[in-house]
Scaffold this active site. Structure first.
Site, PDB file in Angstrom:
ATOM      1  CB  CYS A 101      -0.913  -0.030   1.225  1.00  0.00           C
ATOM      2  SG  CYS A 101      -2.066   1.344   1.327  1.00  0.00           S
ATOM      3  CG  ASP A 102       4.484   1.148   2.182  1.00  0.00           C
ATOM      4  OD1 ASP A 102       4.214   0.206   1.400  1.00  0.00           O
ATOM      5  OD2 ASP A 102       5.394   1.076   3.023  1.00  0.00           O
ATOM      6  CB  THR A 124      11.646  -0.856   6.145  1.00  0.00           C
ATOM      7  OG1 THR A 124      11.105   0.014   7.140  1.00  0.00           O
ATOM      8  CG2 THR A 124      12.095  -2.140   6.803  1.00  0.00           C
TER       9      THR A 124
END
Length: 242
Positions: A101-102, A124
């Site tokens: 989603c991000d 990340t």
């Protein structure tokens, strides 16, 4: 409006006014307990009286349910983003069930139908996505500089954790420098190779490590720190119109 980004390790929020200007913004470690963290922020949110909450989440269903239960106490309408490979603003060749989603929202926040774009997310994980006039062609995923360092330290007895910095891609003359420069070079080299293959694509970088990496890339780089927020706003604005 209240915009929430529930990432793997951090919760970010933005409160915006009627014309989209940010009036409050913060990022906090959620330690896999985002609902509890949100509970402590509800008083702050209520002071701004947002009329809608838009949510990006890469967390699992169980944690999202707990987040929903917490937000329900605010009596403010809220909605989670759902990735759609056939979304009108940007089509994608990717399987939407496997597209984070991000990552998708960052692309949605950057996409320009008049351009070819190479979007690099430095969080990340390092994500590299190619977008050709609002069509997502696919991309690459690498461990971040810090994940690579952690993996090397945990798997190699002769190398111990240190406070080295990722500040150069020239050869190191100490093990500490060699590790940090080797890791940085592996990512920069990959970015340079991909950008060489796609010379007509504008290179855009976002995320916490973008500034560290961008200075070593051999192409002009546009740094953006607003892509996920912009993607959230675009997603829900288009949803309201349709």
């Amino acid at each position: 409006m209240l915009w929430l980004d529930l990432g793997n390790t951090r919760l970010k929020y933005w409160l915006t006014d009627d014309i989209g200007q940010i009036v409050s913004h913060d990022a906090k470690q959620h330690l896999q307990a985002p609902a509890e963290l949100l509970m402590g922020l509800t008083d702050r949110f209520e002071r701004y009286a947002p009329d809608f909450i838009g949510i990006s989440s890469v967390l699992g269903d169980d944690l999202n349910i707990k987040v929903s239960e917490t937000l329900s106490r605010l009596n403010i309408p809220f909605e989670f983003v759902h990735v759609d490979a056939n979304y009108p603003l940007m089509k994608s060749a990717y399987n939407d069930e496997q597209l984070g989603c991000d990552r998708w929202l960052q692309m949605l926040g950057a996409v320009d139908k008049t351009k070819r774009q190479c979007l690099i997310g430095c969080g990340t994980a390092i994500t590299i996505d190619l977008i050709d006039h609002a069509t997502h062609l696919g991309g690459y995923i690498f461990p971040s500089i810090y994940l690579q360092r952690e993996s090397l330290f945990s798997g190699t007895k002769q190398i111990t954790i240190s406070n080295g910095t990722f500040d150069s891609v020239s050869q190191g003359i100490t093990t500490q420098d060699a590790v940090h420069r080797g890791i940085l070079l592996s990512i920069v080299g990959a970015i340079n190779e991909i950008s060489t293959r796609h010379p007509n694509f504008e290179v855009i970088m976002t995320g916490g490590d973008a500034a560290i990496i961008a200075q070593h890339v051999n192409r002009p780089v546009r740094l953006r720190d607003d892509l996920l927020l912009n993607g959230l706003a675009r997603y829900f604005d288009h949803s309201k119109q349709s």
